[in-house]
Design a protein around this motif. Structure first.
Motif, PDB file in Angstrom:
ATOM      1  N   ARG A  87       4.290  12.433  -8.601  1.00  0.00           N
ATOM      2  CA  ARG A  87       4.564  11.851  -9.914  1.00  0.00           C
ATOM      3  C   ARG A  87       5.499  12.761 -10.711  1.00  0.00           C
ATOM      4  N   GLN A  88       6.803  12.552 -10.525  1.00  0.00           N
ATOM      5  CA  GLN A  88       7.779  13.323 -11.273  1.00  0.00           C
ATOM      6  C   GLN A  88       7.873  12.861 -12.719  1.00  0.00           C
ATOM      7  N   ASP A  89       7.211  11.725 -13.021  1.00  0.00           N
ATOM      8  CA  ASP A  89       7.185  11.240 -14.394  1.00  0.00           C
ATOM      9  C   ASP A  89       6.041  11.861 -15.190  1.00  0.00           C
ATOM     10  N   TRP A  90       5.189  12.643 -14.558  1.00  0.00           N
ATOM     11  CA  TRP A  90       4.106  13.341 -15.241  1.00  0.00           C
ATOM     12  C   TRP A  90       4.540  14.770 -15.555  1.00  0.00           C
ATOM     13  N   PRO A  91       3.931  15.396 -16.560  1.00  0.00           N
ATOM     14  CA  PRO A  91       4.264  16.792 -16.862  1.00  0.00           C
ATOM     15  C   PRO A  91       3.932  17.702 -15.676  1.00  0.00           C
ATOM     16  N   MET A  92       4.733  18.735 -15.489  1.00  0.00           N
ATOM     17  CA  MET A  92       4.429  19.711 -14.444  1.00  0.00           C
ATOM     18  C   MET A  92       3.210  20.522 -14.873  1.00  0.00           C
ATOM     19  N   VAL A  93       2.491  21.033 -13.877  1.00  0.00           N
ATOM     20  CA  VAL A  93       1.307  21.848 -14.136  1.00  0.00           C
ATOM     21  C   VAL A  93       1.386  23.106 -13.298  1.00  0.00           C
ATOM     22  N   GLN A  94       0.569  24.081 -13.655  1.00  0.00           N
ATOM     23  CA  GLN A  94       0.500  25.300 -12.874  1.00  0.00           C
ATOM     24  C   GLN A  94      -0.518  25.143 -11.755  1.00  0.00           C
ATOM     25  N   LYS A  95      -0.130  25.552 -10.561  1.00  0.00           N
ATOM     26  CA  LYS A  95      -1.019  25.545  -9.418  1.00  0.00           C
ATOM     27  C   LYS A  95      -1.093  26.958  -8.837  1.00  0.00           C
ATOM     28  N   THR A  96      -2.276  27.315  -8.375  1.00  0.00           N
ATOM     29  CA  THR A  96      -2.496  28.638  -7.828  1.00  0.00           C
ATOM     30  C   THR A  96      -2.809  28.557  -6.343  1.00  0.00           C
ATOM     31  N   TRP A  97      -2.173  29.409  -5.549  1.00  0.00           N
ATOM     32  CA  TRP A  97      -2.444  29.520  -4.121  1.00  0.00           C
ATOM     33  C   TRP A  97      -3.084  30.878  -3.865  1.00  0.00           C
TER      34      TRP A  97
END
Length: 345
Positions: A87-97
């Motif tokens: 979903r490029q229409d949604w805000p980006m979020v931070q993800k942790t690996w």
């Protein structure tokens, strides 16, 4: 994907004839179904065998609901294995690996340390396998060259379900891909019947010995397409036990059986036993999430959950994620006796 059947595969949007029929339906519940005249010789040649249609002497026999063929088209593939929708229409979020690395270059001598890195990513909307089935029924067979067959898809749809238009497009395309026809009708089912079809009955079990937990989780359920069912459940319980879950969960419904473990109010790990292609880590309040329907449980921004696909090394990825999420919550439970397979120990 190579085209399997001779008819039109699917629609890019809801076709006008379906939209017109939908506008004429007053009720809330919708059945995706259509009738088709089929040549007897095509049934005899096996063109509709994937739908349970066959010939017995000169009569057409319908075998009951069948799982749509995954190779019938992209919507049938998604029905069988799920859908990861970027979903490029949604805000980006931070993800942790999270990963383990050797201390001072020598894990055997100096031990290992959990490390992590974080970046902004596009969110993904995850749809679990939907479990749609198609049931064929012979409406008219006068012994001639053609017979009239009705194809009906389950489960039914509700206009107030999340993203109804998308789910309708999905359903009509599954029927179209597998039968060559599609349509919608007002459902004769009650609201209670619809709710019972999409609701999961969650049961909570306290921790116990591995044998006790496995026995509770198994109950009388054994999905027909879950190979080595008891072994599968036992392996998961043995993995979870090392992280000291506060409870085990089991959810059953008409289109899937789920089980997993709860480690905090907002940390539950579970998977669908019927399909078994991924494990989910859910980071929302479990009391709230468990009230959702089967169709809505994971249809959310993936900032609220992680999905670990059952590909090579998935156990290590799951364990690393659990370490990280428990650490974030101040629950420093390192898996007892864990040695990463990726390190060959």
């Amino acid at each position: 994907m190579a085209k399997r059947f001779p008819w039109k595969s699917n629609y890019l949007k809801i076709p006008p004839f379906v939209q017109s029929a939908l506008n004429d339906i007053d009720g809330d519940l919708i059945t995706v179904a259509a009738t088709k005249k089929i040549r007897r010789r095509d049934i005899g040649a096996g063109q509709y065998s994937h739908l349970g249609l066959s010939m017995a002497s000169s009569s057409v026999v319908a075998a009951g609901p069948t799982q749509p063929a995954a190779d019938a088209g992209k919507w049938s593939l998604r029905n069988a294995y799920g859908w990861d929708r970027k979903r490029q229409d949604w805000p980006m979020v931070q993800k942790t690996w999270t990963f383990e690395s050797p201390n001072f270059g020598d894990g055997a001598r100096n031990g290992w340390t959990m490390r992590s890195w974080t970046k902004d990513v596009y969110q993904h909307q995850i749809f679990e396998p939907q479990g749609m089935t198609i049931e064929a029924s012979v409406l008219e067979d006068r012994g001639g060259e053609q017979v009239v067959v009705k194809f009906a898809l389950a489960p039914m749809l509700s206009r107030d379900m999340a993203e109804f238009d998308l789910m309708l497009l999905w359903a009509i395309n599954v029927l179209q891909e597998n039968t060559g026809v599609t349509g919608v009708y007002a459902s004769h089912a009650t609201r209670e019947e619809y709710v019972s079809a999409v609701t999961l009955d969650w049961q909570i079990f306290p921790p116990g010995t591995v044998d006790e937990v496995v026995a509770r989780l198994l109950g009388s359920s054994n999905p027909t397409n879950a190979a080595d069912f008891e072994k599968h459940v036992r392996e998961r319980v043995q993995l979870f036990e090392g992280f000291e879950p506060i409870a085990y969960i089991r959810g059953q419904g008409g289109f899937g059986s789920y089980f997993g473990a709860q480690f905090a109010d907002d940390l539950v790990v579970f998977e669908n036993l019927r399909y078994g292609n991924a494990v989910y880590l859910l980071y929302q309040d479990w009391d709230e999430a468990s009230q959702r329907s089967r169709l809505d449980l994971l249809r959310d921004q993936d900032a609220h959950f992680d999905r670990v696909l059952h590909t090579n090394g998935w156990q290590d990825r799951l364990i690393a994620l659990l370490h990280d999420k428990l650490f974030e919550r101040g629950l420093h439970r390192r898996r007892k006796g864990y040695r990463s397979k990726s390190r060959g120990q």
